[in-house]
Design a protein around this motif. Structure first.
Motif, short mmCIF file in Angstrom:
data_model
loop_
_atom_site.label_atom_id
_atom_site.label_comp_id
_atom_site.label_asym_id
_atom_site.label_seq_id
_atom_site.Cartn_x
_atom_site.Cartn_y
_atom_site.Cartn_z
N ARG A 148 0.63 -1.25 0.00
CA ARG A 148 0.06 0.04 0.00
C ARG A 148 0.73 1.37 -0.02
O ARG A 148 0.44 2.20 -0.80
N ASP A 159 -10.40 0.43 -2.47
CA ASP A 159 -11.05 0.68 -1.45
C ASP A 159 -12.38 1.38 -1.70
O ASP A 159 -13.36 1.00 -1.36
N PRO A 170 -10.04 -6.28 -0.06
CA PRO A 170 -9.33 -7.54 -0.18
C PRO A 170 -7.98 -7.32 0.75
O PRO A 170 -7.74 -6.23 1.22
N ASP A 171 -7.71 -8.37 1.34
CA ASP A 171 -6.50 -8.58 2.21
C ASP A 171 -5.03 -8.36 1.52
O ASP A 171 -3.99 -7.90 2.13
N VAL A 172 -5.23 -8.69 0.52
CA VAL A 172 -4.01 -8.85 -0.46
C VAL A 172 -4.42 -8.32 -2.06
O VAL A 172 -5.27 -8.88 -2.54
N SER A 185 -10.33 -16.33 -2.45
CA SER A 185 -10.12 -16.45 -0.89
C SER A 185 -8.97 -17.66 -0.74
O SER A 185 -9.45 -18.76 -1.32
N ARG A 189 -7.83 -19.20 6.93
CA ARG A 189 -8.64 -18.02 7.37
C ARG A 189 -9.44 -17.29 6.23
O ARG A 189 -10.04 -16.34 6.48
N ALA A 191 -8.21 -15.53 3.51
CA ALA A 191 -7.91 -14.25 3.03
C ALA A 191 -8.27 -13.99 1.82
O ALA A 191 -8.02 -14.76 0.64
N ARG A 192 -8.67 -12.76 1.49
CA ARG A 192 -9.21 -12.13 0.37
C ARG A 192 -8.16 -11.67 -0.58
O ARG A 192 -7.43 -10.72 -0.16
#
Length: 425
Positions: A148, A159, A170-172, A185, A189, A191-192
């Motif tokens: 980021r 965002d 998203p997480d990544v 995903s 866990r 992760a998105r």
């Protein structure tokens, strides 16, 4: 590529002049008579027997059109419990319970009356359970994860689009060298992950980039069965099991050993029957699950239109419709050492050239891409779905200055993509 009347032929139903493109059998552009024709030369075989492929194509075409008509009439429910989804989740739960029972049985065989002769059988059962277990997925090795701090403008846009459609961020966020993009995903866990193919991203104008993000991020909220952890067994487990029991000839017993030969033959027959049975059920479950997956794609398109505007969403689908041409011009420019500015100019020229034949290409996509195993509806129906619904303006506007900032932040990744395309040929 020429759109032409079909030798003066007329439609059997409405008497309109039929058309043809790309050497396809003619169809009526008005009532779409003959559009469901099966053309084996235009599509890869699915089962290998032409008479089966012809019938499954007709079935897939009818199911695809019926689903489209139903969604136009009734609307797209973001979380409605569609029958296909219920069947997929139910089958997955049953299969998952089966794997747990196999694992538990294997443990019991190993520890019961330890040590005993049942240990090898218990280890075999445990090995089978491990092979059939659900996969949680992992990050594609070809993806480069973005930071980021180094690409703030891109992250801000992601965002903003996520907020506009009510999706989680998203997480990544990653990029790769494909003419594609995807959201998935991974891990226990879940992760998105959002991965953007730079050749596609760089070739798109501003609002189509917003539409692309809107479509991909929508997969985090559109209830797509392919991305649910509990549905993975229905899509993979029985296919894996069929591969495991399929007979493999490793050696041949001498004909004189009649009992051994007969036993091997009987075992092979049982294996083949079981493998075919497992594969048949696997095919049915996948075909059922993908019906709901196609509904999810329509919803993702609707959310893309909500974010970028209906016009941009339709334009994106038309870009994907001529994706082979678009990818060819981008790779040509990349091999010449050019970056995204030239990719967009060349892509715009390709879209302009294809403009007169786009309506026919949309229709022909129904014939060419209708399949029981298609993960997406035909692009022509996806564009038509957006046009059938109330036109929307953009919730997120990407101006040229912001686009250029994003491309500037991605400059070193574009350079790597250009090198990889050039070296890869």
């Amino acid at each position: 590529m020429i759109l032409s009347p079909s030798r003066g032929e007329t439609c059997d139903h409405c008497l309109a002049v039929t058309v043809s493109i790309q050497d396809a059998e003619p169809w009526c552009p008005h009532c779409e008579w003959n559009l469901d024709r099966y053309e084996p030369a235009r599509r890869p075989p699915e089962f290998g027997w032409r008479w089966i492929d012809r019938r499954t194509h007709r079935l897939a075409y009818r199911l695809t059109r019926d689903q489209f008509d139903a969604l136009v009439a009734d609307g797209i429910d973001r979380r409605g419990p569609a029958l296909a989804r219920v069947v997929t989740i139910g089958a997955s739960l049953l299969l998952l319970v089966g794997v747990v029972l196999v694992a538990a049985f294997g443990v019991w065989l190993v520890v019961h009356d330890f040590p005993s002769l049942t240990i090898p059988f218990g280890l075999a059962a445990l090995g089978l359970a491990v092979v059939l277990r659900p996969r949680f997925g992992r990050l594609d090795e070809s993806a480069y994860v973005l930071d980021r701090d180094q690409t703030p403008s891109l992250f801000d846009l992601v965002d903003e689009v996520a907020r506009a459609i009510g999706a989680p961020a998203p997480d990544v966020v990653a990029v790769n060298d494909d003419f594609n993009a995807y959201a998935t995903s991974i891990g226990l866990r879940r992760a998105r992950v959002l991965c953007i193919g730079l050749p596609l991203w760089g070739a798109l104008p501003a609002q189509e980039r917003v539409a692309l993000l809107g479509h991909e991020l929508a997969h985090f909220v559109n209830g797509d069965v392919r991305r649910l952890l509990l549905t993975q067994p229905a899509f993979t487990m029985l296919g894996t099991a069929a591969d495991l029991v399929r007979p493999v000839s490793t050696f041949a017993l001498p004909q004189s050993a009649l009992m051994g030969w007969a036993g091997e033959l009987l075992a092979e027959i049982v294996q083949r029957v079981l493998a075919r049975l497992l594969f048949t059920v696997h095919v049915v479950l996948v075909a059922v699950g993908l019906r709901d997956a196609q509904r999810a794609e329509y919803l993702a398109d609707e959310l893309a239109a909500e974010a970028a505007g209906s016009a941009a969403a339709v334009n994106l689908l038309d870009t994907l419709l001529i994706g082979e041409t678009m990818e060819m011009v981008v790779r040509r420019d990349a091999r010449a050492g050019h970056g995204p500015d030239q990719w967009r100019r060349s892509s715009e020229q390709a879209r302009t050239s294809a403009g007169p034949i786009l309506p026919a290409l949309r229709q022909l996509s129904l014939r060419d891409q209708a399949s029981l195993f298609a993960t997406h509806p035909p692009p022509g129906l996806r564009a038509r779905m957006i046009q059938e619904r109330t036109a929307q303006g953009p919730a997120v506007a990407l101006d040229q200055a912001r686009l250029e900032r994003i491309d500037s932040e991605l400059a070193r990744h574009y350079d790597r993509t250009v090198r990889n395309i050039s070296w890869g040929g």
